[in-house]
Enzyme design. Sequence first.
Site, PDB file in Angstrom:
ATOM      1  N   GLU A  12     -10.797  10.289   3.175  1.00 46.52           N
ATOM      2  CA  GLU A  12     -12.049  10.087   2.452  1.00 46.52           C
ATOM      3  C   GLU A  12     -13.216  10.848   3.098  1.00 46.52           C
ATOM      4  O   GLU A  12     -14.277  10.276   3.343  1.00 46.52           O
ATOM      5  CB  GLU A  12     -12.403   8.602   2.372  1.00 46.52           C
ATOM      6  CG  GLU A  12     -11.391   7.793   1.628  1.00 46.52           C
ATOM      7  CD  GLU A  12     -11.899   6.408   1.248  1.00 46.52           C
ATOM      8  OE1 GLU A  12     -11.492   5.912   0.200  1.00 46.52           O
ATOM      9  OE2 GLU A  12     -12.726   5.826   1.998  1.00 46.52           O
TER      10      GLU A  12
ATOM     11  N   GLU B 277      -3.963   5.930  -2.356  1.00 46.03           N
ATOM     12  CA  GLU B 277      -4.192   4.483  -2.236  1.00 46.03           C
ATOM     13  C   GLU B 277      -4.602   3.996  -3.615  1.00 46.03           C
ATOM     14  O   GLU B 277      -5.510   4.548  -4.219  1.00 46.03           O
ATOM     15  CB  GLU B 277      -5.373   4.155  -1.304  1.00 46.03           C
ATOM     16  CG  GLU B 277      -5.177   4.443   0.141  1.00 46.03           C
ATOM     17  CD  GLU B 277      -6.473   4.261   0.937  1.00 46.03           C
ATOM     18  OE1 GLU B 277      -7.369   3.490   0.512  1.00 46.03           O
ATOM     19  OE2 GLU B 277      -6.601   4.931   1.961  1.00 46.03           O
TER      20      GLU B 277
HETATM   21  C1  GAL Z   1     -10.245   3.099   1.178  1.00 45.16           C
HETATM   22  C2  GAL Z   1      -9.993   3.660   2.572  1.00 45.16           C
HETATM   23  C3  GAL Z   1      -9.098   2.723   3.363  1.00 45.16           C
HETATM   24  C4  GAL Z   1      -9.623   1.317   3.256  1.00 45.16           C
HETATM   25  C5  GAL Z   1      -9.774   0.919   1.807  1.00 45.16           C
HETATM   26  C6  GAL Z   1     -10.320  -0.440   1.569  1.00 45.16           C
HETATM   27  O1  GAL Z   1     -11.246   3.713   0.533  1.00 45.16           O
HETATM   28  O2  GAL Z   1      -9.366   4.925   2.490  1.00 45.16           O
HETATM   29  O3  GAL Z   1      -9.031   3.158   4.682  1.00 45.16           O
HETATM   30  O4  GAL Z   1     -10.842   1.261   3.903  1.00 45.16           O
HETATM   31  O5  GAL Z   1     -10.654   1.777   1.194  1.00 45.16           O
HETATM   32  O6  GAL Z   1      -9.500  -1.397   2.068  1.00 45.16           O
END
Ligand code: GAL
Length: 996
Positions: free
Chosen positions: A192, A298
């Site tokens: 990110e 994710e």
């Molecule tokens: C995403 C990030 C993860 C974690 C998640 C929320 O945006 O890449 O590392 O922070 O959000 O749990």
Amino acid sequence: MRSALLATLMVAAATPALAQTASPTENLAAPVKTFGRVSYDARSLMIDGKRQVIWSSEFHPFRLPSPDLWRDILQKMKASGFNTVAIYFDWGYHSPKQGVYDFTGIRDVERVLTMAKEEGLYVITRAGPYVNAELSRGGFPGWLVNQRGKARTDDPAYMAAADEWLTRIDAIIARHQINSGGSVILHQIENELALTTPAQRRYMDHLYAKARADGITVPIFHNDQGRNGDWVPESSTVAQVVKGPNDLYAFDGYPGGTCTVAGKPTRGSAAPDWGFYGPGGAKGGASASPDTPAFLAEFGGGWFDYWGSNGGYACNAIQRGKRFQRVFYGTNLANGIDIHSVYMGYGGTSWGWLPAPVVFTSYDYGSAISEGRGLRDKALEMKQLGGLIASVPDLAGMIAAAPATVSSANVQAYHNRSLETDARFLMVTHKPSNGATDDAFTITADLPDGRYTFPQAQPMRLTGFDAKWLVAGVTLLGQRLVYSTSELQATLPLAGSSLMLLYGRAGEPGETALRYASAPSVHILEGQATSRFDAARGDLILDYTHQGRTVVRIEGGGRPPLTLILADEAEAVRYWRQGPALVRGPALVRHAALTRGTLALTGDTSDQTPIEIWAPAGKASWNGKPLATSPTAIGSRTATLPGPAPITLPALTVWRTADGTPEADPRFDDSRWQVAAGAPYASITARPDGQPNLLADAYGFHDGDILYRGRFSGSPDAKQIALYYGAGGSGMLQVWVDGAFVGQHELPSGLPRPITTGLARFDLPAAAQAPGEHVVTVMLRNNGHNWDLDVDDFHKEARGLISASIEAPGGRSFAVPIAWKIQGRTGGEALADPARGPANSGGQYGERMGWHLPGFDDRRWATTTLPATSAKPGTSWYRTSFTLAVPKGQDATIAVAFGDTTTPRSVAKYRALLFVNGWNMGQFIAHIGPQRVFPIPEGILNHRGPNSIALAVTSDGAPGDALEAVKLVTLRNMRGGIPVSPVAAPTRPDQLIQEK
Ligand code: GAL
């Protein structure tokens, strides 16, 4: 009757479900790019040239400090239908000090990569250097906050620091790539990185080159914070996007609503079209990288929870639970997102000082596997969805097919086809997908086997928020599935025949059409179904209601015999497809393998359970013991499996206690403490002029509690003390002057983005106005460093005292110098307890003395019972020991629970650090909450022998602000599990590496 209903339905709305995208976002002419055994084109990843849906979920080994249990999680993920696990690596977890790295014991990440391969999972590695992940400093090591150069840029000092880590972690990952005999298929750099300046581009180029130089040979990607089109590969022909060195473009997203402050799920938005049914355009995320497969690195499978919430994990497990998964993950798959990773698959525990200020100890996340390692209902649904993906390889690399027409305006059907086999995927959901009406409808589509309006008997239904993942025109194990309104969960080849498991919602009609050269014979072995043969098309059409199970055997018709199990959902989730077998019954089937004519099964039962097995072998064993099976009339074999014996937990009746803040005493010897004055200042927090540098990090204390002692000369004007400090979400400090408790100050809670610094002001006791030297003692609880989500060095926000001033009446500034000394955990960056590591210990007196260790001799402490009847200001320690006798061959999760577990908060105001056998398993804050129950993994907890609990209880000493009852609770008790050895670590204070 049937045709009348159908006619009505047809008139209702014969609108196309979805407008076909004029131009698919993939470039079908994109060349195949090959990275050893892994390759891709625009449509999908390929392994050994074979297209594959990468169906992944996330696991953080550092959130489960019992390495043997990593295998348990991996087996549960595999059994839940995932073929891949995504793993973050936490730099700070391995490096307490610049140049010092540890990859042993609980940090032996090589083991998790080996296990993943052994368990048949591909791995996506995500090595940072920055990961976020609700970790203190987003995974950066403590020592990095003392670096002046801006993190996540091309600053040479930062990049040199990052390279230290990358050299080591890349070497481990490189050995485990699929190209070197392991199962790592994809590798992520950074995470990110939302700032996209030239300095960041140079940094990304460096990270890419570093990974390649370190022997990473698989495709490299970055995870974009949302579908922004940041860091799309250089080859992208789309203008106005930020290009990066990476091979694949990936992004993340957490749509679908949130839990309300009251802890209730809300009906979220509709599932977004983030692939080829969605908007394209320059910033169209996946579509900005038309030559690479759509990739969600994710996708929210839950959400994290914060200090002072109302207990969002139960809610998150529902919000992003059953049905959500079908609707949202289904929409992703229908959009061609063939590389799909759920965050989290297992959340685990942010034990010790791992958590960032945005979270408390539990990182349960509402994920499919709960923090206590139980399979939630949503995991069983995932098993069904993953089962379809595993059964139908044609799903990989599909493109949009001609639109299907749905007879209800409330329902839509995404319709995709395989370019290779023309097989179809029909993802049926409401229109919009968050609709929750009850609808009856038919679908009309040009399928590979002809144009069909189906079902042909009773219409199918979509009831409430839901989706159906249907396949059509697909050849499976020599059978031709023309279409089915039931969802396919599993197929099984058997000697000369095969088996298919199809399911639907209880009480709903189902229809399955299979193609034959001539009419086959149909035998209803169990339940009820009707069949007819459409000779013109060669279709055998079966109609039935999903209720319990129906078993149909079809023979002849020019194909090998086929057994169909037609089940309702509750029935279908009881089946596990493992190895050469389909098994019904147990709560979990971990493995099935055929050795010398015996099917060796391993798994778990929660009760005495009937087991039913379809497999090529007649003999079977369960967890190593032969099973006496009997054959059934439907071709399976059955037996009965024993359940677990109940577990009796000891009551924690006898405790010993001691005062834990001797530093408050003016006579306390702090001669060996560091002077806090002249260390270089690297924080982003502005410091008032004339103040010494008091920040804990500057003196090597990055995690946990900090003690300060300051000496100042008394003066009649010394009326107040003002302390500006940084301590993370719900952090706090306590102050004494000359041994008298002055007060405490807590940072506010109750916010998803907590306030992490604050100003505390206390009246000084009258004694401070007397001439001579006075001693002020401050105990400061640092609840973690911020993450660096926005690339603004937020992780370098001050922790510890920022400024301290003695004030005259009315807050008038008043130049009384205070000579400060500081003490954090023993050794600072030179760990006294490397086995437990940097996250385990802070600077409490008891921690420095080893009071948290099981072998500490507390015989001279006073005995007491809980709940405590009174409290003292400061920190008091409580210790107890107990023996567990979990029966052998049983897997349990035992937790420590504080007070009344039916409410998220206590009236009593205090907090406790929980040490189990010397391991800091979290922080309980009674009046803030919401976590009261702390699961302790076996390995940390000795399930068959002695254990100790030590609590460092910090209170303001007000009446009632005292430790409540503490008890052990069983969260889960199964027969089965896997062998777990105790995690080795020092047990006695003399085994700690002492300060020089
Ligand atoms: C995403 C990030 C993860 C974690 C998640 C929320 O945006 O890449 O590392 O922070 O959000 O749990």
